[in-house]
Design a protein around this motif. Structure first.
Motif, PDB file in Angstrom:
ATOM      1  N   GLN A 169       4.692   5.810   0.552  1.00 17.79           N
ATOM      2  CA  GLN A 169       4.158   5.456   1.874  1.00 17.79           C
ATOM      3  C   GLN A 169       3.337   6.607   2.441  1.00 17.79           C
ATOM      4  O   GLN A 169       2.259   6.397   3.022  1.00 17.79           O
ATOM      5  N   ASP A 170       3.830   7.831   2.299  1.00 17.83           N
ATOM      6  CA  ASP A 170       3.098   9.005   2.791  1.00 17.83           C
ATOM      7  C   ASP A 170       1.745   9.145   2.101  1.00 17.83           C
ATOM      8  O   ASP A 170       0.729   9.468   2.735  1.00 17.83           O
ATOM      9  N   ILE A 171       1.728   8.902   0.793  1.00 15.28           N
ATOM     10  CA  ILE A 171       0.462   9.007   0.040  1.00 15.28           C
ATOM     11  C   ILE A 171      -0.538   7.966   0.530  1.00 15.28           C
ATOM     12  O   ILE A 171      -1.718   8.261   0.751  1.00 15.28           O
ATOM     13  N   GLU A 173      -0.669   6.464   3.439  1.00 14.26           N
ATOM     14  CA  GLU A 173      -1.121   6.751   4.805  1.00 14.26           C
ATOM     15  C   GLU A 173      -2.157   7.864   4.823  1.00 14.26           C
ATOM     16  O   GLU A 173      -3.121   7.832   5.599  1.00 14.26           O
ATOM     17  N   GLN A 174      -1.947   8.873   3.982  1.00 15.50           N
ATOM     18  CA  GLN A 174      -2.911   9.979   3.921  1.00 15.50           C
ATOM     19  C   GLN A 174      -4.277   9.512   3.417  1.00 15.50           C
ATOM     20  O   GLN A 174      -5.325   9.957   3.891  1.00 15.50           O
ATOM     21  N   GLN A 175      -4.276   8.597   2.451  1.00 19.04           N
ATOM     22  CA  GLN A 175      -5.529   8.113   1.872  1.00 19.04           C
ATOM     23  C   GLN A 175      -6.088   6.905   2.619  1.00 19.04           C
ATOM     24  O   GLN A 175      -7.176   6.432   2.294  1.00 19.04           O
ATOM     25  N   LYS A 176      -5.350   6.421   3.620  1.00 19.98           N
ATOM     26  CA  LYS A 176      -5.775   5.284   4.430  1.00 19.98           C
ATOM     27  C   LYS A 176      -6.152   4.072   3.565  1.00 19.98           C
ATOM     28  O   LYS A 176      -7.205   3.471   3.712  1.00 19.98           O
TER      29      LYS A 176
END
Length: 377
Positions: A169-171, A173-176
């Motif tokens: 999920q973090d990945i 969100e960072q890459q949108k």
């Protein structure tokens, strides 16, 4: 005395070995169990039967059993029974005063004392609890492996939702990256688990520790047993188990010359399965107004056609003890077969369910990865 205690003890051990040859994993498992569990009663009645058959008096037999018992609470309980007998009470009266023993045991022993067949009755009680323990071990043996697989699966899925999914999920969100619907659903489940997971643990913990309290409630017992009886395969399996116990109990009581109505009353108190108890209560009423046992049994679906037909034959030929003994052997064989089938069927079903959930999680995580790779490319 004209016998040796060493030989008697060896006879006891041999007879106990004939009733049970089980590994550690197959032994009866009890949690917060009774002081006199079914396993303890099996050993108690087998030893008492062998000692009485050897010619030892009841008082001496109980003394020997008490000395051979390792647990202090059980030694004290047997000593209390011994003291009651010394004071002039019969074994049945001494047993009745102890809450660990049932009405079925009390009346069986009482009949044995009145007819001079106490040794045979104790032997029959030992055989009854041996069969009951064997059925319990078969069930535990059949369910152990599937339960281990299911528990492991729940832990694996929980770990993935708790730790693996948030990393992806973090990945994302960072890459949108625009997430697919299935990925959004899995992430929402993961977040809900992190927020409310402790409530689920508290809920299951409450159910576990309040089990004893709920089991004493008639409404809960009735609801639980009815649901279990309607569960596919499991319901038929439980039905076979309790019919096996019912036929064995009636066979033993018939052998002890207990009247039919009295036998039904005792078995009703002994078997803790509400659908069968309810049926037996109606059977008892029908017999009291003049109906035959087979006719009374035919009015309840829990008794199968095979039992009804054989009971009708038993009534016509006056072979109740033999017929119920044969029925018990058949149902016991079915219990063993169905326990193996239960284990065989549950294993692939659990693996399929686990594979489905793990597959859904992996697909949900890898679909955005493909989009991410195209964006980076």
């Amino acid at each position: 005395m004209g016998f040796k205690l060493e030989n008697i003890q060896q006879t006891i051990e041999n007879k106990k070995q004939n009733h049970k040859k089980t590994s550690f994993l197959q032994k009866e498992i009890t949690l917060f169990g009774s002081l006199f569990s079914n396993k303890v009663k099996e050993d108690f009645y087998i030893e008492l039967s062998v000692l009485l058959k050897a010619g030892i008096t009841l008082k001496e037999a109980l003394d020997l059993i008490q000395k051979a018992t390792k647990k202090q609470q059980q030694k004290e309980k047997i000593a209390t029974i011994c003291d009651e007998i010394i004071s002039g009470s019969s074994l049945s009266e001494a047993i009745k005063a102890q809450k660990e023993f049932t009405d079925y045991e009390y009346y069986s022993l009482k009949i044995g004392e009145e007819t001079g067949t106490l040794q045979q009755v104790t032997d029959q009680l030992g055989a009854f609890y041996a069969r009951k323990n064997e059925q319990r071990r078969n069930i535990i043996s059949a369910l152990t492996y599937p339960i281990i697989i299911l528990t492991t699966a729940v832990l694996v899925v929980g770990f993935m939702l708790q730790y693996v999914v948030p990393m992806f999920q973090d990945i994302f969100e960072q890459q949108k990256v625009e997430l697919p619907t299935i990925t959004k659903f899995i992430i929402s489940v993961s977040e809900a688990m992190k927020t409310y997971g402790w409530l689920v643990l508290v809920f299951f913990g409450f159910l576990f520790f309040s089990k004893t309290m709920f089991n004493k409630k008639l409404w809960f017992k009735k609801l639980k047993d009815q649901l279990l009886l309607k569960t596919p395969f499991v319901g038929q399996f439980l039905k076979t188990i309790y019919l096996s116990q019912f036929t064995q109990a009636v066979s033993l009581l018939t052998a002890s010359k207990v009247p039919l109505v009295h036998s039904i009353q005792l078995v009703k108190k002994m078997i803790s399965f509400y659908p069968l108890q309810e049926a037996l209560e109606q059977v008892e009423k029908n017999i009291l107004i003049g109906k035959s046992l087979s006719e009374s049994l035919s009015q309840h679906s829990i008794f199968d056609d095979k039992m009804i037909a054989l009971v009708r034959v038993a009534e016509e030929t006056n072979q109740n003890e033999f017929i119920f003994k044969r029925l018990n052997q058949q149902y016991s064989t079915q219990v063993q077969q169905k326990s193996k089938q239960l284990s065989t069927i549950m294993e692939p079903i659990i693996i399929m369910i686990v594979g489905f959930f793990v597959g859904v999680i992996l697909i949900a995580m890898y679909l955005p990865m493909f989009k991410l790779s195209s964006v980076l490319g």
